[in-house]
Structure formats: structure tokens, C-alpha cells
Design an enzyme around this catalytic site. Structure first.
Site, PDB file in Angstrom:
ATOM      1  N   TYR B 298       6.729   4.367   4.144  1.00 44.67           N
ATOM      2  CA  TYR B 298       6.192   3.064   4.532  1.00 44.67           C
ATOM      3  C   TYR B 298       5.839   3.072   6.006  1.00 44.67           C
ATOM      4  CZ  TYR B 298       5.511  -1.942   3.915  1.00 44.67           C
ATOM      5  OH  TYR B 298       4.970  -3.198   3.805  1.00 44.67           O
ATOM      6  N   TYR B 349      -3.416  -1.602   3.183  1.00 47.41           N
ATOM      7  CA  TYR B 349      -2.096  -2.215   3.173  1.00 47.41           C
ATOM      8  C   TYR B 349      -1.918  -2.967   1.860  1.00 47.41           C
ATOM      9  CZ  TYR B 349       2.077  -4.643   4.668  1.00 47.41           C
ATOM     10  OH  TYR B 349       3.364  -5.118   4.756  1.00 47.41           O
TER      11      TYR B 349
END
Lengths: 144, 394
Positions: B298, B349
Site C-alpha cells: 500500500y 488509487y
């Protein structure tokens, strides 16, 4: 470097709840208080109904000196809120309090000069009135 | 949980900069992507009986099931693992639903059109005067300008820099490496935009120590994955990718409010809150970090990738910076090719669900930047908060 107010009074203001009222009321008296468990004597912050170490709900509020050291810091350049457009750049700090072991508080450093901001920098609390109801603790550099 | 379920279908929508999705609603994009993922698996929507998502998904499963005409909904789960920490948890919960017999075919999905709702880089505005525990917690963050993830994560990374000597240039290696991967990936929002270390160093500051190129993209896009039991997976169209191990959770005191994660014990500060999950993953799978062929981590902020690399055991605590600067994350020659599609910094994203999709591509052998013969891939969700992680294998 100091400007008053450091951040505009249009910032979101804290919710005053049963758990947090003594903290915010103390700020209005220009006093920094921290919750302490009356069973195991550990400090905790932010305020919570019970001690996360021994799970006792019994607690007291202890006034502290407001002295501490910068644990970490960030300098905000890009305003993430319209209210902050005129306030950038500003400094967000996490302060470790000298006389409440383990307690950290998120706040601002209102007067660090260029190159002065660093981890472990000694600081002390100052209070800023955001509204007639709400005063917040910020910090300034502790100078010898 | 070892090998309890398999990912048999994946789909990605087009990815654009925020505001780029104008042809349909965010919700329609979710539905389209779910249908594509089911087709990819060689299944029918009539086979689907469960849904899982995360981060208070606006596109509620009950609407999704209704509009898709799902004949029988048997499971609809949304994890409480917060925000971007929840992507792998949603996959884990889909696998749990299958393993326990609650459902037989579960779709994990996430559609985010920031242009139609809110840019994530903007502050969490709104009322903090309510009576929820979150409201009280935000009172200790928002009045001080700790109003979005960028400020919160900058504080963690600054502490890491202080403790271990991590440098801005080392953060730059993360950004540049993932951008190179995105430059190979036609679907990436930053496909046509090369980046150098000099570009990274010269980018305008956002929240020091982060400049613009340390921060993830704000985009519009959607992903979906389809999971079934392993025995059924063998009959699907694609090579199954097994959920070898899954973990979700947190160390103590990370979850005190949206951006207020600064009260954990000192030894946990400047970590990615993924080390305990890593121990569970490796123990469950019976492997170690050295067995992992590639990683999808991440990357909301460059520095947080370093913390998560350390948590996952790919280098020692404090050595994330030199590890990244050594070229370890680069495809194809790095020791651990990471975010091979470009990640949140340079692909899109999708709240970390695109990381799971890319892991599936790697293990199917269909990645644009394919790690040769990849057998095991680790995927980890939002670090520095309660989070989740997966080991996937082919």
C-alpha cells in the site's frame, strides 16, 4: 514568527463530550490536564472512559506542567481546508509530555524558527482561544 | 484459512485522474466492473451469492445485488478494518464466507470516483460535535490541522527519518521505481509521465517530509475480484490464484480516530502496523519472506512503503530506505519487484484493491511487467492504521 491565532478560528472545533469535557474546561482555565487511572496510576490521552492498561473506569484529572519534547513533526504547505489557505505553512507536532509518562499530544508549534524544528526540541504549552467556548493547547519553543 | 478460497475472476475499469469519469456514475462503474470480473471467471451473475467491500463503501451490496438481479444473496460483508486498510480484509472475509459455507461465490469490489464525491487529499470536514467515539477523537486532531492522511503519515515517516536516518532521496527511489513500472502499464494514469529522482526532489512540498511525488494519486476507477472454493476454481476459465494466507488487525492503540493514530506504544510508532499480520501470514502459509516472489504494498505515501517492507521482514527495522535505494523494488532485476503495475502512486488509487488485482495478474502470468515464474505474492493494505494482508499463490 508567532502569529495569533496560529490557526484560524474557522477550523473544526473539538466535540465536548462527557469524556472530554474536563480536558477542554481546563484549557479554558489555561491549564493542561491529563487523565490518570486511580487503580494503576498510569496516564492516558486522549481521554477515554477506561484505562487501556488495567481496564479500570476510575480516574482523576491531573494538571501537568505543559512542558515536553517534540516526538515528531510535519510542516503543512498545501492547505487541505479552505480555512487554512491563509495559515500555510504551519507546523503540526506530536509532543511527548515531560511529567505524564507515555502521553503524547497532537498540537502545533507556534514559533519554531527556520531550521529550529527537530525531534526532541523542548517545548511548553501555550493556550489559544478559538471561540468563547473553546480554548486549545498549542506549544512554543522552551528557551533557556 | 490456508488455501480456503481462490480468486478466479478479476476486472479493472478504465483509470483516470479524479474527475475523468464522466460517461457514467461511480455506481455504474462498480456494476460494470463486477460483471466483467464474473465474465473473466467464466461464471454467470446467477452464480454470485455474496459481496464484500470496505471503507464504508457508498455502493451498498444490497443495491448491487438488486440491480444485478442476483437470484439469492447469502453474504454481504463490509469490514471494520478502516479505510485503505480494508482491501485485503475484504478478500479475507470473502474467503471466510466461502470457507464456512455462508456463500459459494463472492465478489469483492471497490469503485471510487473522487471527482463525483470527494478528493481524498482534501480534509475530512464535517461535524465533530456528535457523540460518536470518532467525534471525540477528531477533537484532538482537526483543530491542530491534522485533517487528512497526508499529515498523519508525514508524522510517522518523520519519526522514522529521525530514528533511522531515512532520507528524502530514499523516498524518491520508491516514487521513481513505481513510476517506471507505471510507464510500462498502459492502464496506469501516469503511463506517459516519466519521473526522475531530480523531479522528485524538486516537487513542491505538500506536507514535509512529503512532496507532491510522495503522495498517491487521486483518481476515478473500479476493480472487482471473484472468489470461489478451491475445488470449484479448478473448473473456471482462468488459472486459480489461491488465498494462501490472510490476516487482518492491529497492534495496540492504532485506531484512536481517522487521523489520530499517534498514541500507540513507542515501539510501534514509525512502523506500518503490519508486523503482527506478517507473522500470522508466514506461520499460516509455512513460508518466510525469502519465499515471496513479488510484493504489492500500500503506497499512499512513499515513506510508508519502507515501513511496510520492514514489517513484512524483507529488510531489518530501519533499513527500508537503503533497501529501496538498492533497487530491490524494481522490475525485473530487483530482489523483490514491488508494485509492478505502478501502485497508488502511479497506476491508480482504488484504495489498494488494484494491488490485489496486480498480484493475481502476476500469479496467472498475465502481468504487463511479469516477474518470471512468480509463484507467491504478498499483498498488504493501508499501513499505519488497522490493516490487512494476504499471501496469494498460484
Amino acid at each position: 514568527m508567532t502569529r495569533t491565532p496560529y490557526l484560524p478560528p474557522t477550523m473544526p472545533l473539538p466535540a465536548v463530550t462527557e469524556d472530554t469535557r474536563p480536558f477542554w474546561e481546563a484549557c479554558r482555565r489555561r491549564e493542561l490536564v491529563v487523565q490518570r487511572c486511580t487503580r494503576c496510576a498510569s496516564f492516558r490521552h486522549p481521554p477515554a472512559p477506561l484505562c487501556w492498561r488495567c481496564r479500570s473506569f476510575a480516574h482523576e484529572w491531573v494538571a501537568v506542567s505543559g512542558r515536553g519534547r517534540v516526538f515528531t513533526h510535519a510542516v503543512v504547505h498545501r492547505a487541505p481546508l479552505p480555512a487554512l489557505e491563509a495559515a500555510v505553512p504551519f507546523t503540526v507536532v506530536v509532543v511527548a509530555l515531560d511529567d505524564a509518562p507515555g502521553v503524547r499530544i497532537v498540537s502545533n508549534l507556534v514559533d519554531a524558527g527556520p531550521g529550529e524544528l527537530r525531534v526532541d526540541l523542548p517545548v511548553e504549552v501555550v493556550f489559544e482561544e478559538m471561540s468563547p467556548e473553546v480554548t486549545v493547547p498549542r506549544f512554543r519553543v522552551r528557551r533557556a | 484459512m490456508r488455501d480456503a478460497a481462490a480468486i478466479v475472476g478479476i476486472a479493472q475499469s478504465e483509470y483516470t485522474k479524479w474527475g475523468g469519469l464522466t460517461r457514467c456514475t461511480e455506481y455504474q462503474l462498480a456494476l460494470e466492473t463486477i460483471v466483467k470480473a464474473v465474465e473473466d471467471a467464466g461464471l454467470s451473475v446467477d452464480d454470485v451469492d455474496g459481496f464484500a467491500s470496505f471503507s464504508n463503501d457508498r455502493n451498498e451490496a444490497a443495491f448491487v445485488a438488486t440491480d444485478l438481479g442476483v437470484p439469492e444473496l447469502r453474504y454481504a460483508g463490509m469490514t471494520w478494518i478502516v479505510g485503505g486498510g480494508g482491501a485485503c480484509a475484504a478478500v479475507a472475509e470473502a474467503a471466510m464466507a466461502i470457507a464456512t459455507g455462508m456463500a459459494s461465490c463472492v465478489v469483492v469490489y471497490r469503485s471510487i470516483a473522487m471527482g463525483q464525491f470527494q478528493r481524498f487529499g482534501r480534509a475530512l470536514a464535517g461535524d465533530v460535535a456528535g457523540g460518536r467515539p470518532m467525534d471525540a477523537a477528531l477533537g484532538f486532531a482537526l483543530p491542530f490541522g491534522l485533517v487528512n492522511a497526508t499529515v498523519g503519515m508525514a508524522l510517522l515517516v518523520r519519526r522514522h527519518m529521525h530514528l533511522y536516518g531515512t532520507t528524502r532521496e530514499q523516498l524518491g527511489h520508491v516514487a521513481v521505481t513505481f513510476r517506471r513500472h507505471a510507464n510500462r502499464n498502459p492502464a496506469a494514469v501516469m503511463h506517459a509521465r516519466p519521473m526522475t529522482l531530480a523531479d522528485h526532489a524538486a516537487a513542491r512540498p505538500i506536507v514535509e517530509p512529503f512532496g507532491l511525488l510522495d503522495c498517491c494519486l487521486e483518481t476515478d476507477g473500479a476493480d472487482a475480484l471473484v472468489l470461489v472454493a478451491p475445488e470449484r476454481a479448478r473448473d473456471c476459465r482462468r488459472r486459480p490464484v489461491y488465498v494462501m494466507a490472510a490476516a487482518e488487525g492491529s497492534g495496540p492503540r492504532f485506531g484512536c480516530g481517522a487521523w489520530a493514530m499517534h498514541y500507540m506504544p513507542e515501539e510501534d510508532y514509525a512502523t506500518g502496523n503490519t508486523a503482527r499480520l506478517a507473522a500470522t501470514l508466514y506461520r499460516t502459509a509455512g513460508i518466510g519472506p525469502g519465499d515471496v516472489d513479488c510484493a504489492q504494498l500500500y503506497d499512499h505515501y512513499t515513506g510508508m512503503v519502507l515501513l511496510q517492507l520492514e514489517d513484512l521482514g524483507f529488510c531489518k527495522r530501519g533499513e527500508g530506505g537503503p533497501f529501496a535505494a538498492s533497487g530491490a523494488l524494481a522490475w525485473p532485476d530487483g530482489a523483490l519487484p514491488t508494485n509492478t503495475a505502478g501502485g497508488s502512486l502511479s497506476e491508480a488509487y482504488i484504495h489498494g484493491l488494484n494491488h490485489v488485482v496486480e498480484a493475481v495478474h502476476q500469479l496467472r502470468g498475465t502481468a504487463v511487467s511479469q516477474v518470471p515464474d512468480a509463484e507467491i505474492c504478498v499483498v498488504a493494505s493501508g499501513s499505519g492504521i488497522p490493516t490487512s494482508a494476504l499471501l496469494l499463490r498460484r
